[in-house]
Motif scaffolding. Structure first.
Motif, PDB file in Angstrom:
ATOM      1  N   HIS A 130     -18.278   3.743  12.030  1.00 28.23           N
ATOM      2  CA  HIS A 130     -17.261   2.741  12.353  1.00 28.23           C
ATOM      3  C   HIS A 130     -17.855   1.335  12.457  1.00 28.23           C
ATOM      4  CE1 HIS A 130     -14.457   5.994  12.910  1.00 28.23           C
ATOM      5  NE2 HIS A 130     -15.276   6.566  13.768  1.00 28.23           N
ATOM      6  N   GLU A 153     -15.491   1.442  -1.109  1.00 31.07           N
ATOM      7  CA  GLU A 153     -15.941   2.173   0.082  1.00 31.07           C
ATOM      8  C   GLU A 153     -14.882   3.186   0.522  1.00 31.07           C
ATOM      9  OE1 GLU A 153     -17.123   1.413   4.781  1.00 31.07           O
ATOM     10  OE2 GLU A 153     -16.777  -0.301   3.465  1.00 31.07           O
ATOM     11  N   LYS A 154     -13.646   2.745   0.590  1.00 34.28           N
ATOM     12  CA  LYS A 154     -12.571   3.641   1.026  1.00 34.28           C
ATOM     13  C   LYS A 154     -12.352   4.780   0.035  1.00 34.28           C
ATOM     14  CE  LYS A 154     -10.047   0.408   3.951  1.00 34.28           C
ATOM     15  NZ  LYS A 154      -8.777  -0.318   4.210  1.00 34.28           N
ATOM     16  N   ALA A 155     -12.680   4.536  -1.243  1.00 35.12           N
ATOM     17  CA  ALA A 155     -12.552   5.578  -2.256  1.00 35.12           C
ATOM     18  C   ALA A 155     -13.728   6.549  -2.229  1.00 35.12           C
ATOM     19  CB  ALA A 155     -12.437   4.946  -3.644  1.00 35.12           C
ATOM     20  N   GLY A 156     -14.734   6.234  -1.401  1.00 39.30           N
ATOM     21  CA  GLY A 156     -15.888   7.118  -1.281  1.00 39.30           C
ATOM     22  C   GLY A 156     -16.969   6.876  -2.309  1.00 39.30           C
ATOM     23  N   ASN A 197     -12.670  -7.482  -1.197  1.00 40.78           N
ATOM     24  CA  ASN A 197     -11.606  -6.489  -1.404  1.00 40.78           C
ATOM     25  C   ASN A 197     -12.052  -5.401  -2.374  1.00 40.78           C
ATOM     26  OD1 ASN A 197      -9.846  -7.740   0.350  1.00 40.78           O
ATOM     27  ND2 ASN A 197      -8.900  -9.000  -1.242  1.00 40.78           N
ATOM     28  N   LEU A 218     -14.508  -3.161  -0.433  1.00 42.45           N
ATOM     29  CA  LEU A 218     -13.804  -2.344   0.561  1.00 42.45           C
ATOM     30  C   LEU A 218     -13.036  -1.211  -0.107  1.00 42.45           C
ATOM     31  CD1 LEU A 218     -13.337  -2.196   3.614  1.00 42.45           C
ATOM     32  CD2 LEU A 218     -11.281  -3.588   3.285  1.00 42.45           C
ATOM     33  N   ALA A 219     -12.425  -1.499  -1.263  1.00 40.13           N
ATOM     34  CA  ALA A 219     -11.687  -0.470  -1.988  1.00 40.13           C
ATOM     35  C   ALA A 219     -12.622   0.630  -2.474  1.00 40.13           C
ATOM     36  CB  ALA A 219     -10.952  -1.095  -3.169  1.00 40.13           C
ATOM     37  N   ARG A 278     -21.689  -2.935   6.951  1.00 39.05           N
ATOM     38  CA  ARG A 278     -20.943  -1.909   6.210  1.00 39.05           C
ATOM     39  C   ARG A 278     -21.867  -1.135   5.262  1.00 39.05           C
ATOM     40  NH1 ARG A 278     -15.448  -2.700   7.515  1.00 39.05           N
ATOM     41  NH2 ARG A 278     -15.055  -0.755   6.388  1.00 39.05           N
ATOM     42  N   ASP A 302      -9.861   6.621  15.831  1.00 37.40           N
ATOM     43  CA  ASP A 302      -9.054   7.585  15.057  1.00 37.40           C
ATOM     44  C   ASP A 302      -8.706   8.799  15.912  1.00 37.40           C
ATOM     45  OD1 ASP A 302      -9.256   5.921  12.822  1.00 37.40           O
ATOM     46  OD2 ASP A 302     -11.106   6.902  12.152  1.00 37.40           O
TER      47      ASP A 302
END
Length: 276
Positions: free
Chosen positions: A227, A24-27, A18, A21-22, A53, A260
């Motif tokens: 993706h 990664e999503k935050a860049g 987690n 992943l957080a 990933r 998307d």
């Protein structure tokens, strides 16, 4: 004596994944990659696809393929909603494209089909009426259970494709299909040579692949795209097919699916074995 598997600390693994992943999503890809390395240390079999990933962020070499544990876990989790997601939401219709090319090229009927990565049986359903016997296999047991419920295949296996092709005693086949398999495989040699070993001269191999613009591939044979799916250069696909003893009867550009809301480009390939 068999080596005992190290028990995974599920709580620590979930926390580490987690966190990664957080990030990664935050860049924050550098920190995310380091966090995913912690995930791999906790779970070397890589059920969460950490290695894929990392590669998708451009911070690690693409692995030869997606880890088996990751593919199995991913599709087991999505088996119940698989067709709704893939067909209705992502507009995936490659099995119908395969059937259309078979009909247009006036191929078949076939004695025995091998459906690699059969999933819930979408390709099997599209080709059932032109195949005398069908064998399907998939890494996901839950996918195979759903395919079994459709009563399409004479035989179904829970197996990894390359392993099955190496040890298979059910062949030979006169057609092998692999729709939506290559996005989980980078290095194609083992798969393509395995398919060739299970076909006789003149028999067919039909499959789909995903690709990216040449500027993105930048000379690479394959890479993990944004993706977390493998994209292959057309030149690499052709090269490995030739090495494995196939000629390309047809290779056309297709939209594999939406992601998307955007079309994902790929290829649909009809190859024929020409070497004994």
């Amino acid at each position: 004596m068999a080596k005992k598997k190290k028990k995974i600390d599920e709580t620590a693994l979930a926390a580490a994944y987690n966190e990664a992943l957080a990030l990664e999503k935050a860049g924050d890809f550098d920190k995310a990659a380091k966090a995913y390395q912690k995930v791999l240390a906790l779970d070397p079999e890589d059920h969460g696809g950490a290695a894929v990933r990392i590669a998708s962020m451009g911070l690690g070499d693409a692995p030869p393929k997606a880890p088996d544990a990751y593919v199995e876990t991913l599709f087991d989790q999505h088996a119940a909603a698989f067709e709704d997601i893939l067909v209705d939401q992502l507009e995936y219709c490659v099995p119908l494209m395969v059937r259309e090319r078979i009909d247009t090229l006036k191929l078949g009927p076939f004695k025995k089909l091998l459906d690699l990565g059969c999933g819930t049986g979408l390709t099997g359903g599209a080709l059932r009426d032109i195949c005398g016997e069908m064998v399907g296999l998939d890494l996901s047991e839950k996918m195979v259970e759903m395919a079994h419920e459709k009563d399409l295949y004479e035989t179904l296996y829970v197996a990894e494709a390359a392993d099955f092709l190496e040890d298979n005693e059910d062949g030979p086949f006169d057609i092998v299909t692999a729709t939506d398999v290559l996005p989980y495989v980078g290095f194609l040699e083992e798969l393509f040579f395995g398919v060739a070993d299970n076909l006789e001269k003149g028999d067919l191999f039909l499959f789909s692949s995903e690709t990216l613009p040449d500027a993105v591939l930048n000379g690479r044979d394959f890479m993990v795209g944004p993706h977390q799916r493998f994209a292959h250069a057309e030149s690499y696909v052709r090269k490995v097919l030739a090495s494995a003893g196939f000629e390309v009867a047809e290779l056309g550009g297709i939209t594999v699916r939406l992601e998307d809301g955007e079309p994902i480009p790929g290829h649909l390939v009809v190859a024929r074995k020409i070497l004994v």
